[in-house]
Design a protein around this motif. Structure first.
Motif, mmCIF file in Angstrom:
data_model
loop_
_atom_site.group_PDB
_atom_site.id
_atom_site.type_symbol
_atom_site.label_atom_id
_atom_site.label_comp_id
_atom_site.label_asym_id
_atom_site.label_seq_id
_atom_site.Cartn_x
_atom_site.Cartn_y
_atom_site.Cartn_z
ATOM 1 N N LYS A 92 0.884 -1.165 0.000
ATOM 2 C CA LYS A 92 0.000 0.000 0.000
ATOM 3 C C LYS A 92 0.918 1.210 0.000
ATOM 4 O O LYS A 92 1.606 1.446 0.983
ATOM 5 C CB LYS A 92 -0.856 -0.050 1.260
ATOM 6 N N SER A 113 -9.434 -0.364 -6.798
ATOM 7 C CA SER A 113 -8.461 0.647 -6.346
ATOM 8 C C SER A 113 -7.221 0.018 -5.749
ATOM 9 O O SER A 113 -6.272 0.706 -5.428
ATOM 10 C CB SER A 113 -9.076 1.530 -5.260
ATOM 11 N N ASP A 114 -7.258 -1.284 -5.562
ATOM 12 C CA ASP A 114 -6.143 -1.960 -4.902
ATOM 13 C C ASP A 114 -5.180 -2.507 -5.964
ATOM 14 O O ASP A 114 -5.468 -3.499 -6.629
ATOM 15 C CB ASP A 114 -6.718 -3.079 -4.020
ATOM 16 N N ASN A 166 -11.618 -5.265 -5.601
ATOM 17 C CA ASN A 166 -11.424 -3.851 -5.265
ATOM 18 C C ASN A 166 -10.497 -3.252 -6.330
ATOM 19 O O ASN A 166 -9.296 -3.448 -6.290
ATOM 20 C CB ASN A 166 -10.807 -3.734 -3.867
HETATM 21 C C1 LIG Z 1 -9.827 -0.712 -1.865
HETATM 22 O O1 LIG Z 1 -8.421 -0.518 -1.906
HETATM 23 C C2 LIG Z 1 -8.035 0.806 -1.576
HETATM 24 C C3 LIG Z 1 -6.533 0.921 -1.849
HETATM 25 O O2 LIG Z 1 -5.822 -0.090 -1.207
HETATM 26 C C4 LIG Z 1 -8.406 1.079 -0.137
HETATM 27 O O3 LIG Z 1 -8.036 2.406 0.198
HETATM 28 C C5 LIG Z 1 -9.907 0.914 0.026
HETATM 29 O O4 LIG Z 1 -10.251 1.040 1.382
HETATM 30 C C6 LIG Z 1 -10.353 -0.464 -0.455
HETATM 31 N N1 LIG Z 1 -11.812 -0.495 -0.466
HETATM 32 C C7 LIG Z 1 -12.476 -1.478 0.098
HETATM 33 C C8 LIG Z 1 -13.960 -1.383 -0.002
HETATM 34 O O5 LIG Z 1 -11.928 -2.414 0.665
#
Ligand SMILES: *[C@@H]1O[C@H](CO)[C@@H](O)[C@H](O)[C@H]1NC(C)=O
Ligand SMILES: *[C@@H]1O[C@H](CO)[C@@H](O)[C@H](O)[C@H]1NC(C)=O
Ligand SMILES: *[C@@H]1O[C@H](CO)[C@@H](O)[C@H](O)[C@H]1NC(C)=O
Ligand SMILES: *[C@@H]1O[C@H](CO)[C@@H](O)[C@H](O)[C@H]1NC(C)=O
Ligand SMILES: *[C@@H]1O[C@H](CO)[C@@H](O)[C@H](O)[C@H]1NC(C)=O
Length: 530
Positions: A2, A129-130, A127
């Motif tokens: 991260k 964004s990950d 996810n």
């Molecule tokens: C998805 O990943 C992002 C980046 O690591 C993180 O900030 C976010 O909380 C995650 N969302 C969920 C719903 O887990």
């Protein structure tokens, strides 16, 4: 991993409008689409690796890089920069990315070096964004070159792709994309006129192609039948439209996307050299007979501000480009790209980025493992904190303002001491993109005390000066405590477009005598400068 990215909220709470450009960074050849509440943005990267970054956004305004569709450039040995020449300005040009519901995956396609089309795919991560949850794998190639392509996955899951220059064609592909079922030229703009950069859509049951007349107009082609093969009729969407920035090129190319409640937006880019090509957004309205029009300001210009496309997004925006990266590792954040495919045995991120020398060379452009990041406009500072205690005699390391005309503030280790130098005028020759100058020392600073960290800073002004003789300036400075910086000198930034990619901040370390030395990059900070 991260990335430890300390970021400020880009929009003030309660904002009702956004300002163009939505992201003042070099993300050219935008291909934009939406899945559920998330917007996706794919961009081209030439020889930088990994290639074809993907950004996501909840609102079309705040964008965060999340992954790269092409983790390793599998286009031939010169993309490794290790004995088969270099690939500067080759590689990934305008390419395309879409989500495919039938396989719950993302599919990327791009023609490289006018030879064939490469295909990469990742299952949709839970996810998006990950960065770690994306798993891109090569799906092989299609022997046809779909130059500047735009993929459409039709309602029945058939793949169609629009492509070509100066005429626009549409091909139907096999289910896996690797074979061509049929192709046809669907629009000829007439002799002397070029269309390219096409994007294919089905909107309300009608097929549309958006194509650019480089580099000053965008056209909409509308199928007159219920077939993607047309025939199509064309109308300009924007033609030498002024705004939203001055001393930049015309907003053009790109694509269109809707909001969950059915409003449409055009995302284009502006040639904004020395910074590169940066995205701008404008709302669309539709005529009763199904033609889109860009909403302009009262003077007919692309406005600097418009109402927010998604005022209350259901998901949070990710981090913006400002902040400090401490390289927690083991992966790098998706904002980073190497100058070519890296030698992965020579770097490691683990609470800091260790860069071992990967080549013995006196030519920065020939050295592997220069790590770069897009400069944030209109003016920003990039600061690298470096532990240079393990440099070896003959090693050259530092912070580079990287492009076809580069300059750096670096550390030259000769014998047992490392001195700070400003090296200017490192150049690639236009069109061959081979090294024409290895640069020369423009200023010399102090000699480092062996064990202390040094901070190297480049402050770059990338305010557009496209098509003008005015050259923007970068200032190079150093510090021994990260607080007080001493200016070593300046360099000017070339405004030319031929290298396509804009200036970047980079960090490098190469040997001129023997391998075995290393530096540790403890942090990188990107800050807007007011
Ligand atoms: C998805 O990943 C992002 C980046 O690591 C993180 O900030 C976010 O909380 C995650 N969302 C969920 C719903 O887990
Ligand atoms: C979109 O939403 C649907 C329904 O909630 C879900 O099944 C699907 O996984 C989502 N797709 C993506 C790519 O997020
Ligand atoms: C699509 O069709 C719906 C229903 O006729 C209409 O309300 C909407 O404006 C159309 N959208 C576009 C982009 O043409
Ligand atoms: C060049 O680098 C690639 C990837 O690091 C490696 O697989 C290949 O063997 C190298 N080639 C040469 C000639 O060293
Ligand atoms: C870089 O090149 C320019 C143009 O050739 C020249 O004016 C300038 O003096 C050079 N700078 C250095 C530091 O060599």
């Amino acid at each position: 991993m991260k990335p430890l990215f300390l970021s400020v909220l880009p929009l003030a709470l309660g904002a009702t409008t956004f300002t163009n450009p939505v992201l003042w960074q070099d993300y050219p050849d935008v291909d934009v689409f939406r899945v559920n509440s998330t917007y996706y943005y794919s961009s081209s990267t030439f020889a930088y690796s990994p290639g074809a970054p993907v950004l996501t956004s909840p609102d079309l305004v705040n964008w965060t890089p999340v992954t790269h569709s092409v983790p390793t450039l599998n286009f031939g040995p010169r993309y490794n920069l290790n004995g088969s020449g270099s690939a500067y300005v080759k590689g990934i040009w305008a390419s395309t990315l879409r989500y495919r519901a039938s396989t719950d995956s993302f599919i990327w396609m791009g023609c490289v070096e006018s030879s064939k089309t490469y295909i990469w795919s990742s299952p949709a991560p839970r996810n998006t964004s990950d960065s770690n949850s994306w798993k891109w794998t090569s799906q092989g190639t299609n022997p046809a070159c779909y130059y500047d392509c735009g993929l459409l996955i039709d309602d029945d899951d058939t793949l169609y792709i629009s492509y070509g220059n100066p005429r626009i064609s549409v091909a139907q592909l096999s289910r896996d994309g690797t074979r061509q079922v049929k192709t046809q030229t669907v629009y000829d703009p007439g002799s002397g006129t070029t269309f390219e950069g096409s994007r294919l859509y089905k909107i309300n049951g009608t097929y549309y192609i958006f194509a650019t007349r480089p580099a000053d107009a965008e056209y909409v082609l509308k199928s007159t039948t219920n077939s993607p093969f047309g025939p199509y009729t064309a109308k300009p969407l924007v033609n030498r439209i002024s705004g939203p920035l001055s001393s930049a090129g015309f907003s053009h190319q790109g694509g269109v996307v809707d909001t969950p409640d059915g409003r449409w937006y055009y995302v284009a880019f502006m040639d904004s050299y020395p910074g590169g090509r940066i995205p701008v957004v404008a709302p669309l309205k539709w005529t009763s007979d199904g033609w889109p029009e860009v909403v302009t300001d009262s003077k007919g210009a692309w406005a600097r501000e418009y109402p927010l496309p998604v005022p209350n997004p259901s998901i949070a925006a990710g981090p913006g480009p400002e902040g400090t990266d401490l390289f927690p590792g083991p992966a790098l954040g998706p904002q980073w790209e190497w100058n070519h495919n890296p030698d992965n045995s020579k770097w490691k991120a683990n609470s800091g980025l260790t860069l071992q020398t990967a080549d013995v060379t006196t030519d920065l452009f020939a050295a592997r493992n220069t790590l770069t990041q897009r400069i944030l406009g209109p003016k920003s500072a990039g600061t690298f904190r470096i532990d240079a205690s393990k440099m070896r005699d003959g090693d050259r390391a530092g912070a580079v303002l990287f492009r076809d005309r580069s300059a750096y503030i670096g550390l030259w280790k000769d014998g047992s001491s490392a001195k700070i130098v400003l090296v200017n005028n490192l150049t690639l020759a236009q069109s061959s993109w081979t090294t024409s100058s290895k640069g020369s020392v423009a200023a010399t600073g102090p000699t480092l005390t062996a064990t202390d960290d040094v901070w190297l800073r480049i402050e770059a002004d990338i305010t557009p000066a496209f098509g003008s003789n005015t050259e923007r300036t970068a200032t190079f400075s150093y510090s021994s405590d990260g607080k007080t910086f001493t200016k070593l000198g300046t360099a000017s930034l070339a405004n030319s477009w031929q290298y396509f990619t804009g200036y970047r901040f980079g960090v490098f370390n190469h040997a001129t005598k023997d391998l075995g030395g290393e530096i540790k990059v403890k942090s990188f900070t990107m800050q807007l400068v007011k």
